[in-house]
Scaffold this motif. Structure first.
Motif, PDB file in Angstrom:
ATOM      1  N   VAL A 195       0.844  -1.203   0.000  1.00 46.69           N
ATOM      2  CA  VAL A 195       0.000   0.000   0.000  1.00 46.69           C
ATOM      3  C   VAL A 195       0.877   1.251   0.000  1.00 46.69           C
ATOM      4  O   VAL A 195       0.581   2.240  -0.684  1.00 46.69           O
ATOM      5  N   ASP A 248      -1.988  -1.710  -6.456  1.00 50.74           N
ATOM      6  CA  ASP A 248      -3.203  -1.863  -5.642  1.00 50.74           C
ATOM      7  C   ASP A 248      -3.737  -3.291  -5.713  1.00 50.74           C
ATOM      8  O   ASP A 248      -4.246  -3.826  -4.716  1.00 50.74           O
ATOM      9  N   ALA A 251      -1.887  -5.565  -3.347  1.00 51.94           N
ATOM     10  CA  ALA A 251      -2.357  -5.384  -1.970  1.00 51.94           C
ATOM     11  C   ALA A 251      -3.689  -6.101  -1.758  1.00 51.94           C
ATOM     12  O   ALA A 251      -3.923  -6.713  -0.703  1.00 51.94           O
TER      13      ALA A 251
END
Length: 274
Positions: free
Chosen positions: A139, A189, A192
């Motif tokens: 992140v 992203d 994550a």
């Protein structure tokens, strides 16, 4: 041009028209427009509609006065400003390279955990905390990429405001900005999210550690993408350096030409007729 909009005022009070200061009208002291290097100091003085008990000579009441700090405005040569923005691009390149290094470190850390999980043969509740940490590390990479893209956007805004830079240069920077946003959104992203999904499943039942290989593979893609961007930005820096060198050579040639012309006119004007 510089514009300062006055307050709109409450109902029944007059609205102040924006005041536009055209620097070209200020002059440079010799009747011409301000040239690069010219400096102006200015401040803003504002008066509200409050009652102070004082009155002007014409009987009008005096409001409360507020004075801003002193500002300095300097006229800059477009070439100098463009070179400054080029240096900012190189600073962004260094930030991108550091981000690539951070992604590499995050990826190696995940690979190390994967090896430990493979030795144990499973991903269970005990691995959830470690997976959560890996997710948070990724992140932070996404946040760094988003910040980089925003910095490029700010640079483009300054170039547009000051009307500096070729369109192909600005298009190239816009492409970099979009590419960084794309890497952050569709790759970093997503990594994550994968780690978070795997963490959730591991809390419910044992998972195969080999599932981490997919996240590691995408992390490698992010590294390669960022490395390619760093290379392109370095090539841009080399090109800008060459352009700057050519400009300096041109300025020196023009200076020598002007000195030669002045000396020739001086020598020619100093002769006597016989």
């Amino acid at each position: 041009d510089m514009e300062a909009a006055g307050p709109t005022g409450a109902k029944g009070e007059p609205e102040l028209e924006p005041y536009v200061l055209k620097l070209v009208d200020l002059g440079s002291g010799d009747g011409g427009a301000p040239s690069p290097g010219a400096r102006f100091e200015y401040f803003v003085l504002a008066e509200d509609f409050g009652r102070t008990g004082n009155k002007r000579a014409d009987g009008r009441p005096v409001g409360n006065l507020g004075e801003s700090q002193l500002y300095l405005l300097q006229v800059v040569d477009p070439d100098v400003l463009e070179d400054q923005y080029a240096r900012e691009v190189m600073s962004l390149r260094d930030m991108t390279d550091r981000m690539r290094g951070r992604q590499e470190s995050v990826r190696k850390d995940l690979e190390e955990s994967q090896e430990k999980f493979l030795l144990g043969g499973k991903l269970d509740k005990g691995a959830a905390a470690r997976l959560s940490r890996h997710r948070q590390d990724q992140v932070r990479v996404s946040e760094g990429l988003t910040e980089l893209a925003a910095n490029i956007g700010q640079l483009l805004g300054k170039m547009k405001m000051n009307k500096v830079g070729e369109e192909k240069w600005k298009d190239w920077l816009q492409g970099l900005r979009e590419e960084l946003d794309d890497i952050a959104e569709h790759k970093s992203d997503r990594i994550a999210e994968q780690l978070d999904e795997l963490r959730s499943r591991a809390q419910e039942s044992e998972q195969d550690p080999a599932a981490l290989a997919r996240s590691v593979a995408v992390q490698l893609e992010v590294e390669r993408d960022l490395d390619a961007i760093v290379v392109r930005m370095s090539e841009f820096g080399d090109l800008r350096g060459l352009i700057q060198l050519m400009r300096e050579i041109k300025r020196r040639q023009e200076g020598l030409r002007e000195d030669t012309r002045s000396q020739t006119e001086k020598d020619g004007g100093g002769g006597k007729e016989e």
